[in-house]
Enzyme design. Structure first.
Site, short mmCIF file in Angstrom:
data_model
loop_
_atom_site.label_atom_id
_atom_site.label_comp_id
_atom_site.label_asym_id
_atom_site.label_seq_id
_atom_site.Cartn_x
_atom_site.Cartn_y
_atom_site.Cartn_z
CG HIS D 14 105.10 19.93 61.03
ND1 HIS D 14 106.07 20.01 62.01
CD2 HIS D 14 103.91 19.85 61.67
CE1 HIS D 14 105.49 20.02 63.19
NE2 HIS D 14 104.19 19.91 63.02
CB CYS D 33 103.78 15.42 66.28
SG CYS D 33 102.99 16.52 67.46
CG HIS D 39 100.11 17.43 62.40
ND1 HIS D 39 101.27 16.69 62.42
CD2 HIS D 39 100.31 18.45 63.27
CE1 HIS D 39 102.13 17.25 63.26
NE2 HIS D 39 101.58 18.31 63.78
CG HIS D 41 100.80 23.38 63.78
ND1 HIS D 41 99.93 23.05 64.79
CD2 HIS D 41 101.76 22.40 63.81
CE1 HIS D 41 100.33 21.94 65.39
NE2 HIS D 41 101.43 21.52 64.82
CG ASP D 79 101.41 31.20 53.78
OD1 ASP D 79 100.85 30.53 54.67
OD2 ASP D 79 100.79 32.01 53.06
CG HIS D 80 98.85 28.24 51.93
ND1 HIS D 80 98.88 29.36 52.70
CD2 HIS D 80 97.54 27.84 51.90
CE1 HIS D 80 97.64 29.65 53.11
NE2 HIS D 80 96.82 28.75 52.64
CD GLU D 126 104.45 23.12 66.57
OE1 GLU D 126 105.29 22.78 65.74
OE2 GLU D 126 104.32 22.54 67.67
#
Lengths: 136, 136, 136, 136, 136, 136
Positions: D14, D33, D39, D41, D79-80, D126
């Site tokens: 994100h 960020c 980047h 998480h 996810d992913h 996070e």
């Protein structure tokens, strides 16, 4: 209303005791936590604030702001310190996790209010088995 | 050959410093770990032994036996203590995690050998970010 | 008012099933948790009590007291046991984490009240992915 | 009334930024960020529902049911993925953990109600230091 | 000889793919990790060095020194970055945890040697279920 | 040469005992682990393989492949089972973590070799305090 929690850590020495009690009496009440030569912990501190998210940033509070408050007010004063001797805002208090949590609350509440947020909870984790939560 | 690891924990105070150095010199080398009023940690100790499994029990060593050795030799002496003052086998040593791991090894090696096992590793976790392993 | 949480652990076998149902019906509802030969978990139990801190000790409750209650009333009866067979206060109940949490609450509530504290929450963690909280 | 929490996980990329702001302005507000190349998480998602336990099953809700809802509505979509680009229900939103938690609440609330349960809390972790809780 | 491990963390986006392959081929080999819009992780990095302890300090290496090397060489370059785009020393490499670990080793080995220590292991934890260790 | 570790989990019941021994003798040797009605654990299994990374993929082994082997050979047979009764490859063995680790090694070694990798370590974590490593 949304809740944001920031974790910070401090490693400190402390001792549970009342000056006016004998070592025996202190041991009876506080057990090995009253060792006159101190012991210590890796404390984990979880500070939870609540508020509305900003439409502009999607933040309740900028984490950098919250982290700065907690570091300046708490971590810089408690990390690698003796909680009974070195920490002004613990002076005269028994350094139980209960009293640590209450004292931390009092140290940071005003600063957080200044950012239109409310302090919701201060959680102090003393060991993996013991923790304290204070909600003001 | 199989390896068995037992975790035990001790919460202790300590200070990194050399007596013959000034506070300034100690601070220069050891940083905030040299605070004269001590600080402390929740130490995690992982003791790994190696040996063959017994056909009769399926054990390398009975965990109760290993735990008893580690508790009597180490935890009872280090938990809720000041590592610089209260622990005989740390006397005269700088209480770095390195020296703690080596000292623990020396305290328990013979006891473990007495049970036809070999001490393989002593791991000392000082914080979630720092740990030491010693293999003798 | 302050909240104190104590963690204790117990390793136990159990099975989710209703006697009056067939194995097929049990499997349909409870899945692999209904395995007739049992399965098991490392349960984590978090007991949270609330109260005021004592001016004399800085404690809500002495942790040794709380730990003693939880160990005698719960851990000694559930650890290394079969929750369906060995635990009197689970008799006739389906051993879901929900029912375990409620039963634990009922077992310890009176004991904690006897120390001028109130039981606030019983949390049962069955796996790293599943947990139950009960507030009475 | 009892509370059940299910953990699921999703690994995602994100970026925090406002399109109409310059990179400099974004960096000033969102710091690193706002890196234009993203980047990411390992997000942990804790969904807590509340309800009464069924006498028949001892469940508030069958965990398989809850897990299925969360996976189909949330994990399969996040996810992913890139939370800013790939996730329809995040479109036009700043992908702070605050907004992620609120959006997840809105995606699953109705589905959970359909099972006679109430969504109580959506918690998004996070990093090990930062988390958000939303209670609707 | 003693082993010291320092943990640092970086949160990054990445994608597993070969440029010369089609999206379908990439998906076949790398699965959802080949999502063209990236995904990401909270990486944990464990750097283990070995050496003798100094009689003067009781250290293998001063943790501040080790942490400084890892932060300057690795964390500052990988944290809140896209590993495929932003990190020079990953250029042209598939950003698997395997290749990340090898690349990190190569970036820090010389710096650690300069302090009379030897790099022993670089461990990269990508998720709670997957990790890589590289010993040079 | 690089090392890759995959974690999988299984929740199982078991009992430590020798059939030919009395309950008293079993209790003397195995303690509460010999409870005739079983107890259980959330086992964590860490499988470490070693090999060279493929230039084409940057993988030692595709994680999906490794996970599939471990799930089919081990998890499907041990999860939500009774290790003494339900698991063929534990038949006649005392179900200590030592014997579980050795048995798992034997079940998966050949499958991993078939992918040009070598099984390096099977680690079985029975509780947060006890674990076993087997290297063949």
């Amino acid at each position: 209303m949304i809740f944001l929690t920031r974790r910070e850590r401090f490693n400190a020495a402390h001792r549970l005791f009342r000056k006016e009690w004998s070592d025996d009496k202190n041991f009876e009440v506080f057990g090995k936590c009253s060792n006159p030569n101190w012991h210590g912990h890796n404390y984990e501190l979880f500070v939870t604030i609540k508020g509305d998210t900003s439409d502009e940033t999607g933040f309740v509070i900028n984490l950098k702001t919250l982290s700065k408050i907690v570091r300046e007010r708490i971590i810089d004063k408690m990390d690698h310190k003796n909680l009974n001797i070195d920490v002004e805002f613990m002076a005269g208090k028994i350094t139980t996790a209960e009293n640590i949590a209450i004292a931390i609350w009092n140290e940071i509440e005003a600063d957080i209010k200044a950012y239109d947020c409310h302090l919701h909870c201060v959680k102090v984790v003393e060991t993996e088995n013991n923790s304290i939560e204070y909600y003001g």
